[in-house]
Structures are given as C-alpha cells and as structure tokens.
Write a protein that holds these residues in place. Structure first.
Motif, PDB file in Angstrom:
ATOM      1  N   PHE A   1     -21.479 -11.779 -27.221  1.00 27.66           N
ATOM      2  CA  PHE A   1     -22.540 -10.893 -27.698  1.00 27.66           C
ATOM      3  C   PHE A   1     -23.926 -11.501 -27.488  1.00 27.66           C
ATOM      4  N   GLY A   2     -24.043 -12.805 -27.621  1.00 25.88           N
ATOM      5  CA  GLY A   2     -25.326 -13.459 -27.335  1.00 25.88           C
ATOM      6  C   GLY A   2     -25.718 -13.297 -25.875  1.00 25.88           C
ATOM      7  N   THR A   3     -24.745 -13.420 -24.983  1.00 27.93           N
ATOM      8  CA  THR A   3     -25.009 -13.231 -23.562  1.00 27.93           C
ATOM      9  C   THR A   3     -25.409 -11.794 -23.268  1.00 27.93           C
ATOM     10  N   ILE A   4     -24.748 -10.840 -23.898  1.00 28.62           N
ATOM     11  CA  ILE A   4     -25.075  -9.431 -23.681  1.00 28.62           C
ATOM     12  C   ILE A   4     -26.500  -9.131 -24.161  1.00 28.62           C
TER      13      ILE A   4
ATOM     14  N   SER B   1     -12.497 -20.477 -33.177  1.00 18.82           N
ATOM     15  CA  SER B   1     -12.757 -20.361 -31.743  1.00 18.82           C
ATOM     16  C   SER B   1     -13.060 -18.917 -31.363  1.00 18.82           C
ATOM     17  N   PHE B   2     -12.373 -17.976 -32.005  1.00 20.07           N
ATOM     18  CA  PHE B   2     -12.634 -16.560 -31.730  1.00 20.07           C
ATOM     19  C   PHE B   2     -14.061 -16.189 -32.117  1.00 20.07           C
ATOM     20  N   VAL B   3     -14.530 -16.701 -33.246  1.00 22.11           N
ATOM     21  CA  VAL B   3     -15.891 -16.415 -33.692  1.00 22.11           C
ATOM     22  C   VAL B   3     -16.896 -17.005 -32.712  1.00 22.11           C
ATOM     23  N   PHE B   4     -16.650 -18.236 -32.254  1.00 21.21           N
ATOM     24  CA  PHE B   4     -17.573 -18.858 -31.304  1.00 21.21           C
ATOM     25  C   PHE B   4     -17.581 -18.108 -29.975  1.00 21.21           C
TER      26      PHE B   4
ATOM     27  N   TYR C   1     -35.535   2.258 -22.798  1.00 17.50           N
ATOM     28  CA  TYR C   1     -35.263   2.673 -24.164  1.00 17.50           C
ATOM     29  C   TYR C   1     -33.755   2.608 -24.441  1.00 17.50           C
ATOM     30  N   ASN C   2     -32.954   3.086 -23.500  1.00 20.27           N
ATOM     31  CA  ASN C   2     -31.492   3.037 -23.654  1.00 20.27           C
ATOM     32  C   ASN C   2     -30.992   1.591 -23.686  1.00 20.27           C
ATOM     33  N   ILE C   3     -31.553   0.754 -22.845  1.00 13.34           N
ATOM     34  CA  ILE C   3     -31.172  -0.671 -22.829  1.00 13.34           C
ATOM     35  C   ILE C   3     -31.561  -1.330 -24.146  1.00 13.34           C
ATOM     36  N   SER C   4     -32.729  -0.976 -24.661  1.00 14.63           N
ATOM     37  CA  SER C   4     -33.199  -1.551 -25.914  1.00 14.63           C
ATOM     38  C   SER C   4     -32.328  -1.119 -27.089  1.00 14.63           C
ATOM     39  N   ILE C   5     -31.847   0.112 -27.048  1.00 14.06           N
ATOM     40  CA  ILE C   5     -30.896   0.571 -28.091  1.00 14.06           C
ATOM     41  C   ILE C   5     -29.621  -0.264 -28.034  1.00 14.06           C
ATOM     42  N   ALA C   6     -29.112  -0.478 -26.829  1.00 11.83           N
ATOM     43  CA  ALA C   6     -27.892  -1.282 -26.672  1.00 11.83           C
ATOM     44  C   ALA C   6     -28.115  -2.710 -27.145  1.00 11.83           C
ATOM     45  N   ALA C   7     -29.275  -3.276 -26.863  1.00 11.40           N
ATOM     46  CA  ALA C   7     -29.576  -4.645 -27.322  1.00 11.40           C
ATOM     47  C   ALA C   7     -29.685  -4.690 -28.843  1.00 11.40           C
ATOM     48  N   SER C   8     -30.223  -3.632 -29.436  1.00 14.83           N
ATOM     49  CA  SER C   8     -30.328  -3.599 -30.902  1.00 14.83           C
ATOM     50  C   SER C   8     -28.961  -3.559 -31.558  1.00 14.83           C
ATOM     51  N   VAL C   9     -28.075  -2.780 -30.984  1.00 17.72           N
ATOM     52  CA  VAL C   9     -26.728  -2.650 -31.545  1.00 17.72           C
ATOM     53  C   VAL C   9     -25.984  -3.953 -31.379  1.00 17.72           C
TER      54      VAL C   9
END
Length: 121
Positions: free
Chosen positions: A12-15, A3-6, A113-121
């Motif tokens: 993270f998928g939502t982010i 459940s923790f993994v889900f 660019y900053n948002i894209s870095i956060a999405a990549s991480v």
C-alpha cells in the motif's frame, strides 16, 4: 502475522507513492508530506522486516512486541494525517490553478482527480 502486516505496508505504501507521484502535485506542501510518509514508512518497514528475516531480532535485546506496537501505532498516525492532507488536496480539485488567469484550468484535471481519490483511499 507480523510479516503479513509489513508486506501489506510495503504494497500500500508503494501504491500511494506511485499514485501521488503520477500527478502534477499542485499543492507541494500537502502532497510532499504524503510522499514523505509513504516513502519513510515503506523504508522503515523494509528495515523492520529485514531485522526479523535475517534473525537480528534474536541478537537485539528489545521488547519486540512493544516495538511492533509503537511502530504500527506511529505509522497509523502518520498515514492518517497523510490521508487527511491527500483528501484535502482532492477536495480542492474544482478550484482554479491560477486565480488571476482567464483560463479555467482546475487544480486537478479529471484524470488526476481520479488518481488522487485512489491515493486517498
């Protein structure tokens, strides 16, 4: 434990979904795949979690350990591919958006660019 993994997949998928959607999506083909992976993994993990929470796992004759392993393995492969595409989009931020334009508008503005870095991480 499962459940923790889900729930972490949900978070993270939502982010990722929110971060990619908040940019102008300069390369739709690359970032479209990132969005597809984030939304699909988010939806499938909700379905998988509901199967366990509502007790359907007891009614369906499936090897749930193997199914769980295959689901998370496939999710890892797709998210890793999405990471590579998002990182590739991020790395192109300094190129001009229009190659024939006299203005020097970049593919990704500094904020994107900053948002894209956060999405990549």
């Amino acid at each position: 434990s499962s459940s923790f993994v889900f729930l972490s997949l949900q978070l993270f998928g939502t982010i990722v979904w929110i971060l990619v959607a908040s940019t102008q999506v300069p390369l739709p083909l690359l970032q479209g795949w990132v969005m597809f992976v984030a939304v699909t993994a988010w939806f499938l993990s909700i379905v998988f979690l509901c199967v366990f929470l509502f007790g359907y796992a007891n009614r369906i004759a499936v090897n749930w350990n193997q199914t769980d392993f295959l689901f998370h393995g496939a999710t890892f492969v797709f998210y890793f591919g999405a990471f590579l595409l998002q990182a590739a989009t991020t790395s192109l931020h300094h190129f001009p958006r229009k190659f024939n334009s006299t203005t020097q508008e970049k593919i990704l503005a500094d904020h994107e660019y900053n948002i894209s870095i956060a999405a990549s991480v």
